[in-house]
Design a protein around this motif. Structure first.
Motif, PDB file in Angstrom:
ATOM      1  N   ARG A   1     -29.608 -52.404 -14.668  1.00  0.00           N
ATOM      2  CA  ARG A   1     -28.151 -52.324 -14.425  1.00  0.00           C
ATOM      3  C   ARG A   1     -27.858 -51.874 -13.001  1.00  0.00           C
ATOM      4  O   ARG A   1     -26.999 -52.448 -12.317  1.00  0.00           O
TER       5      ARG A   1
ATOM      6  N   TYR B   1     -21.561 -35.309 -16.700  1.00  0.00           N
ATOM      7  CA  TYR B   1     -21.716 -35.014 -18.130  1.00  0.00           C
ATOM      8  C   TYR B   1     -22.264 -36.236 -18.869  1.00  0.00           C
ATOM      9  O   TYR B   1     -21.682 -37.312 -18.816  1.00  0.00           O
ATOM     10  N   GLY B   2     -23.384 -36.063 -19.567  1.00  0.00           N
ATOM     11  CA  GLY B   2     -24.063 -37.205 -20.205  1.00  0.00           C
ATOM     12  C   GLY B   2     -24.768 -38.004 -19.119  1.00  0.00           C
ATOM     13  O   GLY B   2     -24.596 -39.206 -18.993  1.00  0.00           O
TER      14      GLY B   2
ATOM     15  N   ASP C   1     -26.854 -33.031 -20.280  1.00  0.00           N
ATOM     16  CA  ASP C   1     -27.133 -34.044 -21.305  1.00  0.00           C
ATOM     17  C   ASP C   1     -27.678 -33.339 -22.541  1.00  0.00           C
ATOM     18  O   ASP C   1     -28.251 -32.258 -22.456  1.00  0.00           O
TER      19      ASP C   1
ATOM     20  N   PHE D   1     -19.386 -40.906 -17.618  1.00  0.00           N
ATOM     21  CA  PHE D   1     -19.586 -42.344 -17.576  1.00  0.00           C
ATOM     22  C   PHE D   1     -20.422 -42.811 -18.777  1.00  0.00           C
ATOM     23  O   PHE D   1     -21.565 -42.380 -18.944  1.00  0.00           O
TER      24      PHE D   1
HETATM   25  C1  LIG Z   1     -25.269 -44.435 -22.487  1.00  0.00           C
HETATM   26  S1  LIG Z   1     -25.966 -43.018 -21.719  1.00  0.00           S
HETATM   27  C2  LIG Z   1     -25.107 -42.958 -20.157  1.00  0.00           C
HETATM   28  C3  LIG Z   1     -25.879 -42.194 -19.119  1.00  0.00           C
HETATM   29  C4  LIG Z   1     -25.217 -42.140 -17.732  1.00  0.00           C
HETATM   30  N1  LIG Z   1     -23.921 -41.518 -17.759  1.00  0.00           N
HETATM   31  C5  LIG Z   1     -25.130 -43.521 -17.152  1.00  0.00           C
HETATM   32  O1  LIG Z   1     -24.071 -44.151 -17.287  1.00  0.00           O
HETATM   33  O2  LIG Z   1     -26.137 -43.976 -16.584  1.00  0.00           O
HETATM   34  C6  LIG Z   1     -25.222 -41.683 -22.602  1.00  0.00           C
HETATM   35  C7  LIG Z   1     -25.907 -40.338 -22.364  1.00  0.00           C
HETATM   36  O3  LIG Z   1     -25.084 -39.328 -22.961  1.00  0.00           O
HETATM   37  C8  LIG Z   1     -25.920 -38.412 -23.632  1.00  0.00           C
HETATM   38  N2  LIG Z   1     -25.112 -37.764 -24.692  1.00  0.00           N
HETATM   39  C9  LIG Z   1     -24.712 -38.262 -25.872  1.00  0.00           C
HETATM   40  N3  LIG Z   1     -23.960 -37.348 -26.526  1.00  0.00           N
HETATM   41  C10 LIG Z   1     -23.885 -36.253 -25.734  1.00  0.00           C
HETATM   42  C11 LIG Z   1     -23.240 -34.997 -25.854  1.00  0.00           C
HETATM   43  N4  LIG Z   1     -22.526 -34.659 -26.923  1.00  0.00           N
HETATM   44  N5  LIG Z   1     -23.375 -34.115 -24.855  1.00  0.00           N
HETATM   45  C12 LIG Z   1     -24.114 -34.414 -23.749  1.00  0.00           C
HETATM   46  N6  LIG Z   1     -24.738 -35.599 -23.569  1.00  0.00           N
HETATM   47  C13 LIG Z   1     -24.623 -36.513 -24.548  1.00  0.00           C
HETATM   48  C14 LIG Z   1     -27.075 -39.246 -24.150  1.00  0.00           C
HETATM   49  O4  LIG Z   1     -28.220 -38.442 -24.391  1.00  0.00           O
HETATM   50  C15 LIG Z   1     -27.269 -40.234 -23.011  1.00  0.00           C
HETATM   51  O5  LIG Z   1     -28.195 -39.754 -22.067  1.00  0.00           O
END
Ligand SMILES: C[S@@+](CC[C@H](N)C(=O)[O-])C[C@H]1O[C@@H](n2cnc3c(N)ncnc32)[C@H](O)[C@@H]1O
Length: 177
Positions: free
Chosen positions: A22, A46-47, A71, A114
């Motif tokens: 990506r 965040y995440g 995360d 994101f």
């Molecule tokens: C689809 S990925 C997106 C990662 C990054 N933001 C990107 O766009 O490249 C979603 C991420 O959010 C994390 N995640 C899911 N629920 C979460 C929560 N409640 N708190 C923190 N992180 C979370 C997952 O472990 C994962 O790494």
């Protein structure tokens, strides 16, 4: 508080591989520019996942700024730490959490959220946490291709915590009220 379960390690690794591809087509710096991240800022990613936006943001904030990558998944934080070490950045911190960051009130210049919000069952708690840690009038930069525009704007603005400041393509910058 409702918590969501983290992915399996194999799922996380597949996702990280997909993000590598990506990022070739959509360089992470584009989102960092749309979030108007500036030199010296303190940013919560965040995440953060495998850290695509953490690393792009740390290059933008420079040595006087800081990125806090949060995360739920320990592999995410391990990856982010390794990437930051490899390029010699010491201003990346990591937090493992599914909501509460443990950060001080009003210490963050920008929150980046994101592609994670759709997956979170306790959305209100997360929004409150973003609101708590952001400095006054600061920005929550948001995108989530799993949600439509009405859902995003309605959800983020309806609690009286944020209002929409600007939309750049499918990325929304909300300002803390
Ligand atoms: C689809 S990925 C997106 C990662 C990054 N933001 C990107 O766009 O490249 C979603 C991420 O959010 C994390 N995640 C899911 N629920 C979460 C929560 N409640 N708190 C923190 N992180 C979370 C997952 O472990 C994962 O790494």
């Amino acid at each position: 508080m409702m918590m969501n379960k983290k992915q399996s390690n194999i799922d996380f690794r597949c996702m990280s591989f997909f993000f590598k591809i990506r990022d070739k087509f959509h360089p992470p710096i584009e989102k960092i520019r749309k979030a108007s991240i500036k030199h010296g800022e303190i940013v919560l990613d965040y995440g953060c996942g495998s850290g695509s936006y953490t690393i792009a943001a740390v290059e933008k904030v420079g040595p006087n700024g800081k990125i806090i990558a949060a995360d739920i998944h320990p592999l995410a934080l391990e990856k982010v730490r390794k990437k930051a070490e490899k390029i010699g950045y010491h201003n990346v911190e990591t937090i493992q959490t599914d909501c509460a960051t443990g950060l001080d009130d009003k210490c963050i210049d920008k929150v980046m959220c994101f592609d994670v919000f759709h997956d979170i069952p306790h959305k209100n708690d997360i929004l409150k946490e973003f609101h708590r840690v952001l400095k006054p009038n600061s920005i929550l930069s948001f995108d989530d291709h799993h949600m439509n525009e009405d859902e995003i704007i309605d959800f983020i603005t309806s609690k009286g915590l944020f209002k929409l400041a600007e939309k750049k393509d499918k990325q929304y910058n909300f300002i803390k009220i």
